[in-house]
Design a protein around this motif. Structure first.
Motif, short mmCIF file in Angstrom:
data_model
loop_
_atom_site.label_atom_id
_atom_site.label_comp_id
_atom_site.label_asym_id
_atom_site.label_seq_id
_atom_site.Cartn_x
_atom_site.Cartn_y
_atom_site.Cartn_z
N TRP A 1 -26.28 23.93 39.16
CA TRP A 1 -27.35 23.45 38.27
C TRP A 1 -27.24 24.11 36.90
O TRP A 1 -27.38 23.44 35.87
N LEU A 2 -26.97 25.42 36.87
CA LEU A 2 -26.83 26.12 35.59
C LEU A 2 -25.65 25.57 34.79
O LEU A 2 -25.74 25.40 33.57
N PHE A 3 -24.54 25.32 35.47
CA PHE A 3 -23.38 24.76 34.79
C PHE A 3 -23.69 23.36 34.23
O PHE A 3 -23.28 23.01 33.13
N SER A 4 -24.42 22.57 35.00
CA SER A 4 -24.74 21.23 34.52
C SER A 4 -25.69 21.29 33.32
O SER A 4 -25.55 20.51 32.38
N GLU A 5 -26.65 22.22 33.35
CA GLU A 5 -27.55 22.38 32.20
C GLU A 5 -26.78 22.84 30.96
O GLU A 5 -27.03 22.37 29.85
N ALA A 6 -25.84 23.76 31.15
CA ALA A 6 -25.03 24.21 30.02
C ALA A 6 -24.19 23.07 29.47
O ALA A 6 -24.03 22.93 28.25
N ASP A 7 -23.66 22.24 30.34
CA ASP A 7 -22.88 21.09 29.91
C ASP A 7 -23.75 20.10 29.14
O ASP A 7 -23.33 19.55 28.12
N LYS A 8 -24.98 19.89 29.61
CA LYS A 8 -25.89 18.99 28.90
C LYS A 8 -26.20 19.52 27.50
O LYS A 8 -26.23 18.76 26.53
N ARG A 9 -26.43 20.82 27.40
CA ARG A 9 -26.70 21.41 26.08
C ARG A 9 -25.50 21.26 25.16
O ARG A 9 -25.65 20.98 23.97
N GLN A 10 -24.31 21.47 25.71
CA GLN A 10 -23.10 21.34 24.91
C GLN A 10 -22.93 19.90 24.43
O GLN A 10 -22.57 19.67 23.27
N GLN A 11 -23.20 18.95 25.28
CA GLN A 11 -23.10 17.55 24.88
C GLN A 11 -24.13 17.21 23.81
O GLN A 11 -23.84 16.47 22.86
N ALA A 12 -25.34 17.76 23.95
CA ALA A 12 -26.38 17.52 22.93
C ALA A 12 -25.97 18.11 21.59
O ALA A 12 -26.19 17.49 20.54
N LYS A 13 -25.36 19.28 21.61
CA LYS A 13 -24.88 19.89 20.36
C LYS A 13 -23.81 19.02 19.71
O LYS A 13 -23.80 18.84 18.49
N LYS A 14 -22.90 18.49 20.53
CA LYS A 14 -21.86 17.63 19.99
C LYS A 14 -22.45 16.37 19.37
O LYS A 14 -22.02 15.93 18.30
#
Length: 99
Positions: A29-42
């Motif tokens: 779950w933490l990895f998926s949240e980090a991935d979502k944040r990274q995608q939002a930044k992009k």
């Protein structure tokens, strides 16, 4: 007595495996949240890309902040942080003396 030992070891095994599965789920779950944040930044970066390409945003930042201002601001911030750290350290020492 043997049944008690068998049930306690199976309970312990269940607890350990449950903790392991829970930790793995939390990590996923933490990895998926980090991935979502990274995608939002992009995506946000892509919104600003046209302004960066035409140079308008680069000119605004270059004219508003010069190198000297940055270093002066940095020095002031470091001094403020050092005084704040000294204040906190003094307060902690005072609390330690009161106890």
């Amino acid at each position: 007595m043997d049944r008690y030992r068998e049930s306690s070891t199976s309970t312990l095994g269940s607890l350990i495996s449950g903790a392991f599965i829970g930790a793995a789920g939390l990590a996923m779950w933490l990895f998926s949240e980090a991935d979502k944040r990274q995608q939002a930044k992009k995506q946000r970066a892509m919104l600003y890309a046209p302004r960066i390409q035409d140079g308008s945003e680069a000119l605004e930042t270059a004219s508003s902040l010069s190198g000297m201002d940055k270093s002066e601001n940095l020095e002031k911030r470091v001094e403020q942080l050092n005084t704040a750290i000294a204040d906190v350290r003094r307060q902690l020492e005072e609390l330690g003396e009161q106890d």
